[in-house]
Design a protein around this motif. Structure first.
Motif: not given
Length: 198
Positions: A1-24
């Motif tokens: 892969m070529n060097s590129f600008q770092s990417i940030r992806i965020g998630v918000i939402g109430t508890h136990s709606t799959g945020k952590t599972t999605l990011l995993k």
């Protein structure tokens, strides 16, 4: 892969709606494509370990701690060389929990504190290349080891989505439907790989 600008992806939402599972899932997919990925998280738990209130007892102080800890974690991940940072609980998440806590208790925030924390959280939003908002589905069972107040959980969901809509913040809603989650993963992978080829 070529060097590129770092990417940030965020998630918000109430508890136990799959945020952590999605990011995993996103993390696994991106690592499979050879990208260096860091995932932040556990912000509320760490604030509670520091003696600050959580859930329906959130205060201005706990909200500020969670926002600033999230900022610190993301900066640290980038400094350590992450090409992609996955923020489990982007800045507006803490606001949603605080506003929900205030409504739950029948309290109102001091105007200056509200404006200050809104500004602090808003300064972080331009950093995110993608922002996901999970949607509460009360038909999905939650972990019974957690003592969740269902009304508070609904309030967090309402405030999270209202903040994004009221401030016209680009985001993608992610429901409990497997196709919705798969689409979020696909969108993320496609975006990251496109950036990696630039």
């Amino acid at each position: 892969m070529n060097s590129f600008q770092s990417i940030r992806i965020g998630v918000i939402g109430t508890h136990s709606t799959g945020k952590t599972t999605l990011l995993k899932r996103i993390e696994m997919e991106l690592r499979g494509h050879g990208l260096t990925v860091a995932r932040t998280g556990r912000l509320g738990k760490r604030a509670a370990e520091a003696g600050l209130p959580k859930m329906q007892n959130h205060t201005e102080q706990s909200t500020e701690r969670i926002i600033t800890q999230g900022i610190t974690d993301e900066i640290s991940a980038l400094a350590l060389g992450a090409e992609v940072v996955l923020a489990d609980r982007a800045s507006y998440d803490a606001l949603a929990y605080w506003f929900a806590a205030l409504e739950f208790r029948g309290d109102t925030a001091p105007r200056l504190e509200r404006e200050r924390l809104l500004t602090l959280a808003a300064t972080q939003l331009p950093k995110y290349d993608l922002l996901f908002a999970t949607v509460l589905d009360e038909t999905v069972p939650v972990d019974t080891s957690h003592d969740y107040d269902p009304r508070y959980r609904r309030l967090v969901d309402q405030h999270a989505h209202r903040l994004l809509i009221d401030d016209n913040i680009p985001h993608q809603r992610v429901t409990s439907d497997p196709d919705s989650q798969a689409h979020a993963v696909e969108v993320t992978v496609r975006h990251c790989l496109k950036e990696a080829l630039v």
